[in-house]
Design a protein around this motif. Structure first.
Motif, PDB file in Angstrom:
ATOM      1  N   LYS A  26      -4.642   5.798 -12.343  1.00  0.00           N
ATOM      2  CA  LYS A  26      -4.713   4.404 -12.771  1.00  0.00           C
ATOM      3  C   LYS A  26      -3.562   3.615 -12.154  1.00  0.00           C
ATOM      4  CE  LYS A  26      -1.876   4.367 -16.886  1.00  0.00           C
ATOM      5  NZ  LYS A  26      -1.618   3.626 -18.064  1.00  0.00           N
ATOM      6  N   GLN A  27      -3.704   2.306 -12.170  1.00  0.00           N
ATOM      7  CA  GLN A  27      -2.618   1.452 -11.707  1.00  0.00           C
ATOM      8  C   GLN A  27      -1.436   1.586 -12.660  1.00  0.00           C
ATOM      9  OE1 GLN A  27      -3.376  -2.496 -10.055  1.00  0.00           O
ATOM     10  NE2 GLN A  27      -5.524  -2.187 -10.608  1.00  0.00           N
ATOM     11  N   LEU A  28      -0.242   1.481 -12.103  1.00  0.00           N
ATOM     12  CA  LEU A  28       0.972   1.565 -12.905  1.00  0.00           C
ATOM     13  C   LEU A  28       1.555   0.172 -13.073  1.00  0.00           C
ATOM     14  CD1 LEU A  28       3.211   3.275 -14.243  1.00  0.00           C
ATOM     15  CD2 LEU A  28       4.277   3.462 -11.980  1.00  0.00           C
ATOM     16  N   GLU A  29       1.849  -0.188 -14.302  1.00  0.00           N
ATOM     17  CA  GLU A  29       2.502  -1.465 -14.592  1.00  0.00           C
ATOM     18  C   GLU A  29       3.991  -1.310 -14.323  1.00  0.00           C
ATOM     19  OE1 GLU A  29       1.268  -4.415 -15.577  1.00  0.00           O
ATOM     20  OE2 GLU A  29      -0.802  -3.720 -15.580  1.00  0.00           O
ATOM     21  N   ILE A  30       4.498  -1.996 -13.316  1.00  0.00           N
ATOM     22  CA  ILE A  30       5.910  -1.930 -12.957  1.00  0.00           C
ATOM     23  C   ILE A  30       6.527  -3.271 -13.288  1.00  0.00           C
ATOM     24  CG2 ILE A  30       7.562  -1.618 -11.079  1.00  0.00           C
ATOM     25  CD1 ILE A  30       5.474   0.166  -9.690  1.00  0.00           C
TER      26      ILE A  30
ATOM     27  N   GLU B 267       2.448   6.287   3.828  1.00  0.00           N
ATOM     28  CA  GLU B 267       1.675   5.046   3.937  1.00  0.00           C
ATOM     29  C   GLU B 267       2.587   3.835   4.127  1.00  0.00           C
ATOM     30  OE1 GLU B 267      -1.736   4.594   3.775  1.00  0.00           O
ATOM     31  OE2 GLU B 267      -2.232   6.712   3.478  1.00  0.00           O
ATOM     32  N   LYS B 268       3.893   4.103   4.258  1.00  0.00           N
ATOM     33  CA  LYS B 268       4.900   3.080   4.570  1.00  0.00           C
ATOM     34  C   LYS B 268       5.059   1.984   3.510  1.00  0.00           C
ATOM     35  CE  LYS B 268       4.584   3.897   9.530  1.00  0.00           C
ATOM     36  NZ  LYS B 268       5.390   5.046   9.514  1.00  0.00           N
ATOM     37  N   VAL B 269       4.843   2.369   2.241  1.00  0.00           N
ATOM     38  CA  VAL B 269       5.152   1.436   1.155  1.00  0.00           C
ATOM     39  C   VAL B 269       6.660   1.209   1.159  1.00  0.00           C
ATOM     40  CG1 VAL B 269       5.076   1.023  -1.334  1.00  0.00           C
ATOM     41  CG2 VAL B 269       3.149   2.161  -0.198  1.00  0.00           C
ATOM     42  N   VAL B 270       7.405   2.292   1.355  1.00  0.00           N
ATOM     43  CA  VAL B 270       8.865   2.264   1.497  1.00  0.00           C
ATOM     44  C   VAL B 270       9.256   3.320   2.527  1.00  0.00           C
ATOM     45  CG1 VAL B 270       9.453   1.422  -0.826  1.00  0.00           C
ATOM     46  CG2 VAL B 270       9.120   3.859  -0.453  1.00  0.00           C
ATOM     47  N   GLY B 271      10.512   3.310   2.921  1.00  0.00           N
ATOM     48  CA  GLY B 271      11.002   4.293   3.887  1.00  0.00           C
ATOM     49  C   GLY B 271      11.400   5.601   3.228  1.00  0.00           C
ATOM     50  N   GLN B 272      11.720   6.585   4.061  1.00  0.00           N
ATOM     51  CA  GLN B 272      12.058   7.928   3.584  1.00  0.00           C
ATOM     52  C   GLN B 272      13.279   7.961   2.685  1.00  0.00           C
ATOM     53  OE1 GLN B 272      12.238  10.240   7.235  1.00  0.00           O
ATOM     54  NE2 GLN B 272      10.297  11.214   6.663  1.00  0.00           N
ATOM     55  N   THR B 273      14.196   7.025   2.863  1.00  0.00           N
ATOM     56  CA  THR B 273      15.394   7.025   2.028  1.00  0.00           C
ATOM     57  C   THR B 273      15.076   6.657   0.575  1.00  0.00           C
ATOM     58  OG1 THR B 273      15.912   4.751   2.644  1.00  0.00           O
ATOM     59  CG2 THR B 273      16.946   6.500   3.942  1.00  0.00           C
ATOM     60  N   SER B 274      13.865   6.181   0.323  1.00  0.00           N
ATOM     61  CA  SER B 274      13.463   5.784  -1.034  1.00  0.00           C
ATOM     62  C   SER B 274      12.715   6.885  -1.769  1.00  0.00           C
ATOM     63  CB  SER B 274      12.595   4.526  -0.963  1.00  0.00           C
ATOM     64  OG  SER B 274      13.339   3.457  -0.472  1.00  0.00           O
TER      65      SER B 274
ATOM     66  N   ILE C  44       4.609  -2.947  -5.202  1.00  0.00           N
ATOM     67  CA  ILE C  44       3.766  -2.563  -6.340  1.00  0.00           C
ATOM     68  C   ILE C  44       2.312  -2.457  -5.895  1.00  0.00           C
ATOM     69  CG2 ILE C  44       2.853  -3.329  -8.581  1.00  0.00           C
ATOM     70  CD1 ILE C  44       5.680  -4.581  -9.081  1.00  0.00           C
ATOM     71  N   ARG C  45       1.873  -3.406  -5.111  1.00  0.00           N
ATOM     72  CA  ARG C  45       0.488  -3.345  -4.595  1.00  0.00           C
ATOM     73  C   ARG C  45       0.277  -2.102  -3.744  1.00  0.00           C
ATOM     74  NH1 ARG C  45      -0.113  -9.741  -3.087  1.00  0.00           N
ATOM     75  NH2 ARG C  45      -0.556 -10.420  -5.213  1.00  0.00           N
ATOM     76  N   GLY C  46       1.272  -1.763  -2.941  1.00  0.00           N
ATOM     77  CA  GLY C  46       1.178  -0.564  -2.107  1.00  0.00           C
ATOM     78  C   GLY C  46       1.113   0.706  -2.933  1.00  0.00           C
ATOM     79  N   TYR C  47       2.019   0.822  -3.900  1.00  0.00           N
ATOM     80  CA  TYR C  47       1.996   2.007  -4.773  1.00  0.00           C
ATOM     81  C   TYR C  47       0.652   2.137  -5.478  1.00  0.00           C
ATOM     82  CZ  TYR C  47       7.141   1.984  -4.355  1.00  0.00           C
ATOM     83  OH  TYR C  47       8.437   2.006  -3.889  1.00  0.00           O
ATOM     84  N   ASN C  48       0.167   1.023  -6.023  1.00  0.00           N
ATOM     85  CA  ASN C  48      -1.075   1.073  -6.784  1.00  0.00           C
ATOM     86  C   ASN C  48      -2.296   1.304  -5.910  1.00  0.00           C
ATOM     87  OD1 ASN C  48      -0.302   1.041  -9.490  1.00  0.00           O
ATOM     88  ND2 ASN C  48       0.182  -1.134  -9.377  1.00  0.00           N
ATOM     89  N   ALA C  49      -2.279   0.833  -4.685  1.00  0.00           N
ATOM     90  CA  ALA C  49      -3.392   1.116  -3.770  1.00  0.00           C
ATOM     91  C   ALA C  49      -3.496   2.625  -3.535  1.00  0.00           C
ATOM     92  CB  ALA C  49      -3.200   0.377  -2.447  1.00  0.00           C
ATOM     93  N   ILE C  50      -2.364   3.261  -3.354  1.00  0.00           N
ATOM     94  CA  ILE C  50      -2.344   4.710  -3.151  1.00  0.00           C
ATOM     95  C   ILE C  50      -2.719   5.435  -4.443  1.00  0.00           C
ATOM     96  CG2 ILE C  50      -0.830   6.670  -2.611  1.00  0.00           C
ATOM     97  CD1 ILE C  50       0.614   4.591  -0.684  1.00  0.00           C
ATOM     98  N   ASN C  51      -2.245   4.934  -5.582  1.00  0.00           N
ATOM     99  CA  ASN C  51      -2.613   5.541  -6.861  1.00  0.00           C
ATOM    100  C   ASN C  51      -4.123   5.526  -7.044  1.00  0.00           C
ATOM    101  OD1 ASN C  51       0.062   5.951  -7.428  1.00  0.00           O
ATOM    102  ND2 ASN C  51       0.242   4.270  -8.886  1.00  0.00           N
TER     103      ASN C  51
ATOM    104  N   HIS D  58      13.023  -1.896  -3.945  1.00  0.00           N
ATOM    105  CA  HIS D  58      12.086  -0.808  -3.674  1.00  0.00           C
ATOM    106  C   HIS D  58      11.045  -0.560  -4.754  1.00  0.00           C
ATOM    107  CE1 HIS D  58      15.748   0.483  -1.312  1.00  0.00           C
ATOM    108  NE2 HIS D  58      14.848   0.174  -0.406  1.00  0.00           N
ATOM    109  N   ILE D  59      11.228  -1.137  -5.939  1.00  0.00           N
ATOM    110  CA  ILE D  59      10.299  -0.829  -7.032  1.00  0.00           C
ATOM    111  C   ILE D  59       9.662  -2.097  -7.597  1.00  0.00           C
ATOM    112  CG2 ILE D  59      10.050   0.221  -9.319  1.00  0.00           C
ATOM    113  CD1 ILE D  59      12.216   2.217  -8.567  1.00  0.00           C
ATOM    114  N   VAL D  60      10.441  -2.973  -8.197  1.00  0.00           N
ATOM    115  CA  VAL D  60       9.907  -4.180  -8.846  1.00  0.00           C
ATOM    116  C   VAL D  60       9.786  -5.268  -7.776  1.00  0.00           C
ATOM    117  CG1 VAL D  60      10.131  -5.775 -10.788  1.00  0.00           C
ATOM    118  CG2 VAL D  60      11.150  -3.499 -10.932  1.00  0.00           C
ATOM    119  N   ASN D  61       8.757  -5.135  -6.972  1.00  0.00           N
ATOM    120  CA  ASN D  61       8.550  -5.980  -5.811  1.00  0.00           C
ATOM    121  C   ASN D  61       7.040  -6.064  -5.623  1.00  0.00           C
ATOM    122  OD1 ASN D  61       7.843  -6.146  -2.922  1.00  0.00           O
ATOM    123  ND2 ASN D  61      10.043  -6.152  -2.554  1.00  0.00           N
ATOM    124  N   VAL D  62       6.482  -7.250  -5.696  1.00  0.00           N
ATOM    125  CA  VAL D  62       5.025  -7.410  -5.713  1.00  0.00           C
ATOM    126  C   VAL D  62       4.348  -6.698  -4.546  1.00  0.00           C
ATOM    127  CG1 VAL D  62       3.132  -9.085  -5.562  1.00  0.00           C
ATOM    128  CG2 VAL D  62       5.096  -9.564  -7.015  1.00  0.00           C
ATOM    129  N   GLN D  63       4.890  -6.839  -3.366  1.00  0.00           N
ATOM    130  CA  GLN D  63       4.282  -6.201  -2.188  1.00  0.00           C
ATOM    131  C   GLN D  63       4.298  -4.678  -2.330  1.00  0.00           C
ATOM    132  OE1 GLN D  63       6.014  -7.490   1.479  1.00  0.00           O
ATOM    133  NE2 GLN D  63       4.718  -6.195   2.734  1.00  0.00           N
TER     134      GLN D  63
END
Length: 113
Positions: A96-100, A44-51, A83-90, A76-81
């Motif tokens: 549940k949403q993850l608090e990062i 879903e391109k929240v981050v690239g494959q190297t992550s 975090i929203r991507g990870y949580n949308a997929i979650n 790659h992790i503590v970044n508002v954009q």
């Protein structure tokens, strides 16, 4: 996974981890469910494959219902954009949403008057 990520870390960070009490530590195994969720973050391109290691961390915390994932990785992790991507997929996958957060969010400064 944590041990691998600590290899390039500064000695003071390694020492902090070494001083964690065993009773305050929980080790989690990566399984197919974790890999599938981590892979979705990349697809879903929240981050690239190297992550992928970062995505595995987030998926482990999500699937195991961690209260918080705490990281110094602001790219790659503590970044508002992201975090929203990870949580949308979650949420899309029934988790549940993850608090990062950054470790700074858990620091205390002097007396709490």
């Amino acid at each position: 996974m944590t041990q691998e990520e600590l290899t390039p870390a500064p000695d003071n960070v390694k020492k902090l981890v070494e001083n964690l009490k065993v009773e305050d530590t929980e080790f989690l195994e990566t399984n197919e469910e974790v890999v599938d969720l981590a892979t979705q973050y990349i697809l879903e391109k929240v981050v690239g494959q190297t992550s992928l290691p970062d995505c595995l961390h987030i998926a482990l915390a999500t699937i195991n219902r961690a209260d918080f994932l705490i990281s110094w990785n602001f790219k790659h992790i503590v970044n508002v954009q992201r975090i929203r991507g990870y949580n949308a997929i979650n949420i899309k996958n029934g988790y549940k949403q993850l608090e990062i957060r950054s470790p700074r969010d858990f620091m205390t400064y002097g007396d709490n008057d």
